[in-house]
Scaffold this active site. Structure first.
Site, mmCIF file in Angstrom:
data_model
loop_
_atom_site.group_PDB
_atom_site.id
_atom_site.type_symbol
_atom_site.label_atom_id
_atom_site.label_comp_id
_atom_site.label_asym_id
_atom_site.label_seq_id
_atom_site.Cartn_x
_atom_site.Cartn_y
_atom_site.Cartn_z
ATOM 1 N N THR A 15 0.901 -1.249 -0.046
ATOM 2 C CA THR A 15 0.017 -0.001 -0.042
ATOM 3 C C THR A 15 0.651 1.369 -0.021
ATOM 4 O O THR A 15 0.599 2.200 -0.846
ATOM 5 C CB THR A 15 -0.821 0.073 1.483
ATOM 6 O OG1 THR A 15 -1.494 -1.312 1.287
ATOM 7 C CG2 THR A 15 -1.851 1.170 1.200
ATOM 8 N N VAL A 16 1.896 1.448 1.139
ATOM 9 C CA VAL A 16 2.473 2.575 1.092
ATOM 10 C C VAL A 16 3.437 2.865 -0.060
ATOM 11 O O VAL A 16 3.629 3.817 -0.684
ATOM 12 C CB VAL A 16 3.536 2.529 2.340
ATOM 13 C CG1 VAL A 16 4.236 3.770 2.408
ATOM 14 C CG2 VAL A 16 2.596 2.346 3.608
ATOM 15 N N GLU A 132 9.850 9.713 8.999
ATOM 16 C CA GLU A 132 8.692 10.523 9.522
ATOM 17 C C GLU A 132 7.508 9.536 9.342
ATOM 18 O O GLU A 132 6.546 9.657 10.289
ATOM 19 C CB GLU A 132 8.289 11.670 8.463
ATOM 20 C CG GLU A 132 7.132 12.420 8.546
ATOM 21 C CD GLU A 132 7.430 13.289 10.040
ATOM 22 O OE1 GLU A 132 6.985 12.700 11.198
ATOM 23 O OE2 GLU A 132 7.927 14.374 10.129
ATOM 24 N N VAL A 135 6.431 7.104 12.449
ATOM 25 C CA VAL A 135 5.550 7.442 13.663
ATOM 26 C C VAL A 135 4.282 8.254 13.299
ATOM 27 O O VAL A 135 4.597 9.187 12.860
ATOM 28 C CB VAL A 135 6.381 8.256 14.579
ATOM 29 C CG1 VAL A 135 5.536 8.597 15.861
ATOM 30 C CG2 VAL A 135 7.710 7.379 14.742
ATOM 31 N N ILE A 139 1.171 12.448 10.156
ATOM 32 C CA ILE A 139 1.384 13.511 11.123
ATOM 33 C C ILE A 139 2.905 13.911 10.992
ATOM 34 O O ILE A 139 3.465 13.098 11.357
ATOM 35 C CB ILE A 139 1.074 13.315 12.612
ATOM 36 C CG1 ILE A 139 -0.458 12.986 12.740
ATOM 37 C CG2 ILE A 139 1.282 14.313 13.288
ATOM 38 C CD1 ILE A 139 -0.936 12.335 14.099
ATOM 39 N N GLY A 190 -9.532 -6.519 8.290
ATOM 40 C CA GLY A 190 -8.280 -6.283 7.865
ATOM 41 C C GLY A 190 -7.330 -5.132 8.267
ATOM 42 O O GLY A 190 -6.439 -4.840 7.973
ATOM 43 N N ASP A 204 3.682 -2.217 18.632
ATOM 44 C CA ASP A 204 3.998 -1.321 17.361
ATOM 45 C C ASP A 204 4.219 0.013 18.000
ATOM 46 O O ASP A 204 4.818 0.981 17.737
ATOM 47 C CB ASP A 204 2.907 -1.558 16.253
ATOM 48 C CG ASP A 204 2.647 -0.291 15.455
ATOM 49 O OD1 ASP A 204 3.547 -0.554 14.482
ATOM 50 O OD2 ASP A 204 1.906 0.684 15.797
ATOM 51 N N LYS A 208 7.152 3.116 18.356
ATOM 52 C CA LYS A 208 7.043 4.498 18.088
ATOM 53 C C LYS A 208 7.494 5.526 19.035
ATOM 54 O O LYS A 208 8.228 6.262 19.116
ATOM 55 C CB LYS A 208 5.633 4.813 17.317
ATOM 56 C CG LYS A 208 5.326 4.068 16.184
ATOM 57 C CD LYS A 208 3.739 4.128 16.076
ATOM 58 C CE LYS A 208 3.312 3.342 14.627
ATOM 59 N NZ LYS A 208 1.897 3.240 14.440
#
Lengths: 432, 432
Positions: A15-16, A132, A135, A139, A190, A204, A208
């Protein structure tokens, strides 16, 4: 545009990765204007070349091995959006640095485990690692902390940084459903990692927090020192009862430097329902930064997803295209201090819930334990459960500020009274 | 630390200037570590040398004339925290640029009026003007927009950016007091500018909005095109009635690029009480940034004061010490487009309040006017005022989405019905 392009090697076409491809293609002119030079993709890498993807990759070289991608002479910046803190992600990132590339990564696990070594290597090579996207999704919180508040001594960093956990907690509250039911919903939607414990176990979000703490306090990343408690034991009863007293339960990360050392915790906490953190719904993330000069800054936005995460990756890429090279954790890695981990000791009010046997003097015994532990009571409520044949009483207590150690002492004392039906619940109320 | 120091010339020794001095002195080691070089102050300037100030200035050269300060050979960065968009601030900033200095300024008025010319001059000299402190105090919003969201096409920028107006509006609501009373309170508390119209007339906030719009949309600053309406006509009745329907009244800035051009408005609006903007209390500022990839980012923090504003100045200074030089408005000034100003035409729901004569069919006439203007009604309430001998009826209407032009048409039609007791109130409900 005469300046040489900044050439990306993109590892990971999930996706990213596809989000990054789309922005680079769609906004080429805008990015070139903002960067002062074009940004192009030279080569890409993913496990399965045959998979149908929602982007045109025909203009890019294909590398099956991300290490080969990371070391190509026609790549200036290695963009790592594969994930995983060992294996190919680690190997390729190390190889990229060794080959003199800058690195942009969304990989919080990799940096939480190997951030110090990677930052040292990058700085020895005159390069940097930007993260960036690792985390709080879209944002720009790394930038806010590393640059925007660089004139401040940071007092405290807090955040709700796992959208799945916040989704589960807010859905439990809104629908009055137990954890197990909403967990299953989230799985079917999902929303959960392949290993759900990364989400609901707080790992997770803990990754961060450890990265933010390193920047905030100038200390080496120390994920192992984060006190972790997931949301699996948050009950719908506590969500409902906390709500009645004006609180919400959040998986809240808090990092602060005290006289005893660096406290890092990622645990369920109560926060006032009317506070920005208390108001946070669904998958949205929020980070609170407190500096000695600036006071409190609150940042809120989407914590995951193609667009937001790709937006964060591109911010790092455009910074590099503009020639901005801040050290990975804000200070040169060699200058980062070894953190002195401290168990959470900052006093706070606590929410206590327990069920007492229907015995004369039961409540008095509990109150005595609290007094003996040096804890005073702000609110106490006894709830009668209609239809409960045993007449056991649920007791809710909100204490005045107490140290975690004093609360632990009181809980031990409760056990000895013989009036408890089951194990009492104690949840910290974080002052936000 | 062997690198050459970055040497500041500081013009203005009011609250913000003294805040900068304190940070530079107190955090010299931290700033040097973060910047990779020391940051020092060479010389300062203010109107009155004899004034007692809360900082030790004995180590700095004194210049009576800020132009002389700005052009000193031992100054690398001219820091302008004097204020005023003409006179010494403008002259000194121009002189600094001509002398090849970078500029850090908190002066929104100067940039709103002369930003394009100053940016062109700075870029011709290979320098830049940074102005984080000029917008929303301590919130790193210029950085978020120029860098953090640089991979986005910005859709809309919104903000509550004048703390005094937000203080007045939230105090009116909380205490049920009329505007005039709270205005006087604010004056006595020292919250108002020497010319209060800069605050309550929306001018100061309009300056800030015009700077954000320039960055967001790549257009030259055009403060003159901002639709400005202050808070002087916001009545306690509307605050109370809006509250009953779940809204808050805010002085809200909105900038967006539409097919017809650039809309910029700084006007009282209704926002949902439960939204982040609706929840904003007192002097706190909030900026909402919406990008095509990232979605919505909300930034919240202190909008004024010594510490927050000095924090923002120092962020710019440390960026310059690190060698980061982003063009003043994100793109080279010569590439900024001439904006096509557009009157606000984006449809929105509207709140309407009017007093109708006690005549049969009065309400039907109003409803007909709305229908004839193509406006449909979402909610309507008639409020009987106990003790009102005339039996005039207050009518509140929330419309479905309508264009400002259609609302204007309906208001004209209302006038012709002959059933209005006084001028109706129409306030836009901004969808946040």
């Amino acid at each position: 545009m005469s300046a040489a392009p900044l050439r990306l090697g993109l590892a990971g076409l999930g996706t990213v990765g596809i989000g990054v491809v789309k922005i680079v293609q769609r906004e080429a002119a805008l990015i070139a204007a903002r960067s002062g030079r074009p940004v192009t993709i030279t080569a890409v890498s993913a496990r399965d070349r045959t998979k149908n993807r929602d982007a045109d990759l025909s203009g890019y070289a294909w590398e099956t091995d991300p290490v080969a991608l990371a070391t190509r002479p026609d790549v200036d910046v290695f963009v790592e959006v594969m994930g995983g803190h060992e294996g190919p992600a680690r190997a390729a990132t190390e190889a990229a640095i060794a080959a003199g590339k800058d690195v942009v990564t969304a990989n919080k696990a990799l940096l939480a485990h190997h951030g110090q070594a990677l930052a040292l290597a990058a700085e020895a090579a005159g390069r940097t690692i930007r993260f960036e996207a690792a985390v709080a999704g879209g944002i720009p919180v790394i930038k806010a902390l590393t640059e925007g508040l660089a004139g401040n001594r940071i007092r405290r960093v807090m955040g709700v940084m796992n959208g799945t956990c916040n989704y589960i907690l807010t859905r439990m509250q809104a629908a009055g459903l137990p954890y197990e039911t909403v967990f299953e919903e989230a799985r079917q939607l999902g929303y959960l990692e392949a290993d759900p414990n990364l989400d609901v176990g707080g790992i997770d979000a803990g990754h961060k927090l450890s990265l933010l703490a390193a920047i905030a306090f100038g200390t080496r990343v120390s994920f192992d020192a984060v006190e972790l408690e997931g949301i699996g034991n948050v009950s719908i009863d506590d969500i409902r009862l906390a709500d009645e007293m004006g609180y919400r339960i959040k998986l809240l990360g808090v990092a602060q430097l005290t006289g005893r050392g660096l406290e890092q915790r990622m645990t369920p906490c109560l926060v006032p329902a009317a506070s920005p953190l208390g108001q946070l719904q669904g998958g949205t993330n929020m980070v609170v930064l407190e500096g000695d000069s600036v006071g409190q800054i609150v940042l809120r936005g989407p914590g995951a997803g193609e667009g937001p995460t790709a937006s964060a990756v591109m911010a790092d890429v455009i910074d590099l295209a503009r020639g901005f090279r801040v050290p990975t954790f804000g200070l040169p890695a060699a200058d980062l201090a070894a953190p002195v981990p401290a168990r959470a000791a900052t006093p706070a009010p606590y929410y206590l819930r327990m069920t007492l046997l229907d015995k004369p003097g039961a409540l008095a015994k509990i109150a005595t334990c609290l007094g003996d532990s040096g804890i005073s009571i702000d609110q106490m409520r006894q709830i009668n459960q209609p239809g409960d044949a045993d007449n056991d009483a649920i007791v809710l207590i909100v204490t005045h500020k107490a140290s975690p150690a004093d609360i632990g002492h009181a809980l031990t004392q409760f056990d000895r009274t013989g009036v408890l039906v089951d194990r009492p619940i104690a949840i910290r109320i974080e002052e936000v």
